[in-house]
Design an enzyme around this catalytic site. Structure first.
Site, PDB file in Angstrom:
ATOM      1  N   TYR A  12       0.858  -1.189   0.000  1.00 49.76           N
ATOM      2  CA  TYR A  12       0.000   0.000   0.000  1.00 49.76           C
ATOM      3  C   TYR A  12       0.888   1.230   0.000  1.00 49.76           C
ATOM      4  CZ  TYR A  12      -5.001  -0.233  -0.001  1.00 49.76           C
ATOM      5  OH  TYR A  12      -6.292  -0.313  -0.424  1.00 49.76           O
ATOM      6  N   GLU A  28      -0.354   4.803  -0.549  1.00 52.89           N
ATOM      7  CA  GLU A  28      -1.123   6.041  -0.734  1.00 52.89           C
ATOM      8  C   GLU A  28      -0.223   7.242  -0.500  1.00 52.89           C
ATOM      9  OE1 GLU A  28      -4.112   5.018   2.103  1.00 52.89           O
ATOM     10  OE2 GLU A  28      -5.664   4.920   0.579  1.00 52.89           O
ATOM     11  N   ASP A  49      -5.485  14.207 -25.243  1.00 53.42           N
ATOM     12  CA  ASP A  49      -5.556  12.809 -24.833  1.00 53.42           C
ATOM     13  C   ASP A  49      -4.944  11.986 -25.959  1.00 53.42           C
ATOM     14  OD1 ASP A  49      -6.232  10.214 -24.288  1.00 53.42           O
ATOM     15  OD2 ASP A  49      -8.359  10.600 -23.919  1.00 53.42           O
ATOM     16  N   THR A  92      -3.003   6.535 -22.153  1.00 53.02           N
ATOM     17  CA  THR A  92      -2.942   5.186 -21.609  1.00 53.02           C
ATOM     18  C   THR A  92      -1.517   4.702 -21.858  1.00 53.02           C
ATOM     19  OG1 THR A  92      -3.565   4.234 -23.726  1.00 53.02           O
ATOM     20  CG2 THR A  92      -5.355   4.648 -22.165  1.00 53.02           C
ATOM     21  N   LYS A 132      -1.601   0.917 -25.088  1.00 51.59           N
ATOM     22  CA  LYS A 132      -1.981   0.816 -26.504  1.00 51.59           C
ATOM     23  C   LYS A 132      -0.696   0.827 -27.332  1.00 51.59           C
ATOM     24  CE  LYS A 132      -6.551   2.602 -25.416  1.00 51.59           C
ATOM     25  NZ  LYS A 132      -7.551   3.682 -25.577  1.00 51.59           N
ATOM     26  N   ARG A 188      -1.195  -1.979 -18.251  1.00 52.05           N
ATOM     27  CA  ARG A 188      -2.407  -1.155 -18.383  1.00 52.05           C
ATOM     28  C   ARG A 188      -2.448  -0.077 -17.314  1.00 52.05           C
ATOM     29  NH1 ARG A 188      -5.488  -4.154 -21.818  1.00 52.05           N
ATOM     30  NH2 ARG A 188      -7.050  -2.524 -21.891  1.00 52.05           N
TER      31      ARG A 188
HETATM   32  C1  PLP Z   1      -8.580   4.052 -24.755  1.00 54.11           C
HETATM   33  C2  PLP Z   1      -8.848   5.490 -24.524  1.00 54.11           C
HETATM   34  C3  PLP Z   1      -9.141   5.981 -23.251  1.00 54.11           C
HETATM   35  C4  PLP Z   1      -9.491   5.108 -22.091  1.00 54.11           C
HETATM   36  O1  PLP Z   1      -8.590   4.278 -21.620  1.00 54.11           O
HETATM   37  P1  PLP Z   1      -9.017   3.110 -20.613  1.00 54.11           P
HETATM   38  O2  PLP Z   1      -7.687   2.674 -20.135  1.00 54.11           O
HETATM   39  O3  PLP Z   1      -9.754   2.124 -21.432  1.00 54.11           O
HETATM   40  O4  PLP Z   1      -9.861   3.717 -19.547  1.00 54.11           O
HETATM   41  C5  PLP Z   1      -9.267   7.348 -23.081  1.00 54.11           C
HETATM   42  N1  PLP Z   1      -9.121   8.176 -24.114  1.00 54.11           N
HETATM   43  C6  PLP Z   1      -8.879   7.739 -25.361  1.00 54.11           C
HETATM   44  C7  PLP Z   1      -8.748   8.737 -26.451  1.00 54.11           C
HETATM   45  C8  PLP Z   1      -8.753   6.387 -25.610  1.00 54.11           C
HETATM   46  O5  PLP Z   1      -8.545   5.962 -26.856  1.00 54.11           O
END
Ligand code: PLP
Length: 417
Positions: free
Chosen positions: A53, A55, A199, A226, A229, A235
């Protein structure tokens, strides 16, 4: 991976892991948001950091015993800063959507006006879709693509910005194949005094691999991504910011605002992936992802498929299936039966509802990780076309699946052996 304890300790779970390994190895993974992490990332993710933990943040934890956790989290932060050239990074958000929530929570008040890309034009639920927490909490105004071009209408972004004076402009996408005009977004935001938030969940690996330009060099205030990807890590998510004041607010929003203890074993896996992305080989990988997507796009165009925007600058393509009279969902089901994983996708100005979209989205990050290049994309396009030609014919699909399996066996999946 070699499993030493599971086969005896829990044969049921072990059998399911093996089943999933086979699925991942035998098929062609073309879901644009998926990838295969390295065995080193998998090992770090299953380490004893899981037990702790922690935090709080480096040097300021609530519990004792975090001196090593501080080092692993600090290492992940340092690597992210170096890779993306950003000033401040939070690595604790549990995934992409929670990372975005933290940004809004940190920098906005409920009811504030924000611009975001429409979901059915390639945006993400967390960019203000009405069914999402973001759409319910903030006053999102949504921009889209210009007519049938499939290209974001920057004049509309400018017009909406001038009209609504948003507190923040969100730039980013999940199903969009063209370069984003980060510089123009920043100019528009500056002209109305809006916060710039990018994003880059989908394209982070391409930006890290210097294959395309990113929002940080364009001067964006905050950037989330993220890590699983194109970046090919455990993840999770990164929240990067330019100035210290915003960074402090973001840290507070993540913890104690939204989350409790961070997942340090995942942060260890992210640190490993960031280390991999800092190596020159990753740049070769990132460039090959794009070459493969472009080759796939050209091949499908030549077979009469309609590609939204006419091609791609990144790792994905959106195929508009209306001219082929194939519904997106049924087509992905047929592809799945032929051993090819893809996702159904809306197309800009889709006349059909989101649960019956008119297109599919195909991505090359996972195939590229397996070592596939342009020559293999010719073959993949051929199979996709054969599925489209005779989608109802189960014997046709089964025959293709056989060919796909034989072909896939030649390209090892990292972490599966
Ligand atoms: C995949 C994605 C997310 C979300 O990611 P998670 O890990 O699935 O919550 C947010 N924004 C964009 C543009 C994405 O493609």
């Amino acid at each position: 991976m070699d499993y030493k304890y599971l086969p005896d300790m829990d044969s049921e779970v072990f059998a399911l892991i093996k089943e999933e390994e086979n699925r991942q190895r035998n098929g062609l993974e073309m879901i644009a948001s998926e990838n295969y992490v390295s065995p080193a990332v998998l090992e770090a993710m299953s380490s004893v950091f899981q037990n702790k933990y922690s935090e709080g943040y480096c040097g300021k934890r609530y519990y004792a015993g975090n001196e090593v956790v501080d080092k692993i989290e600090g290492l992940a932060i340092e690597r992210a800063k170096k890779l993306f050239g950003c000033n401040f990074v939070n690595v604790q958000a549990l995934s992409g959507s929670p990372a975005n929530l933290a940004v809004y929570f940190a920098l906005l008040n409920p009811g504030d006006t924000v611009l975001g890309l429409k979901l059915n034009h390639g945006g993400h639920l967390s960019h203000g879709h009405p069914i999402n927490f973001t759409g319910k909490t903030y006053n999102f105004i949504q921009y889209g693509c210009k007519g049938e071009t499939g290209i974001v209408d920057m004049d509309e972004v400018e017009k909406l910005a001038k009209e609504h004076k948003p507190k923040m402009i969100v730039a980013g996408f999940s199903a969009y194949s063209r370069d984003f005009d980060w510089v123009r977004f920043k100019q528009i935001a500056d002209s109305v005094g809006a916060i710039t938030f990018a994003d880059i969940a989908h394209v982070a690996g391409l930006i890290a691999g210097k294959a395309i330009k990113g929002p940080i060099e364009a001067g964006f205030d905050v950037v989330t991504t993220t890590t699983h990807k194109t970046l090919r890590g455990a993840r999770g998510a990164l929240i990067m910011s330019k100035d210290e004041e915003a960074a402090k607010k973001i840290d507070k929003a993540v913890f104690p605002g939204l989350q409790g203890g961070p997942h340090e074993h995942i942060i260890a896996g992210i640190a490993v992936a960031l280390g991999e992305a800092l190596k020159p080989e990753f740049q070769t990988y990132a460039k090959q992802i794009i070459l493969n997507a472009q080759k796939l796009s050209d091949e499908l165009l030549a077979k009469g498929f309609n590609i939204v925007s006419g091609g791609t600058d990144n790792h994905l393509i959106v195929v508009d299936l209306r001219n082929k009279n194939l519904p997106g969902k049924e087509f992905t089901d047929a592809l799945d039966k032929a051993g090819i994983s893809a996702s159904a996708s809306t197309v800009p100005n889709d006349p059909n509802p989101p649960m019956k979209p008119s297109g599919i989205r195909l991505g090359t990050p996972a195939l590229t990780t397996r070592g596939m290049k342009e020559a293999e994309m010719i073959q993949v396009a051929e199979w996709i076309s054969r599925v489209a030609d005779d989608m109802e014919n189960l014997a046709n699909l089964a025959a293709i699946k056989q060919e796909v399996e034989t072909f896939a066996a030649k390209f090892p999946v990292p972490g599966i052996f």
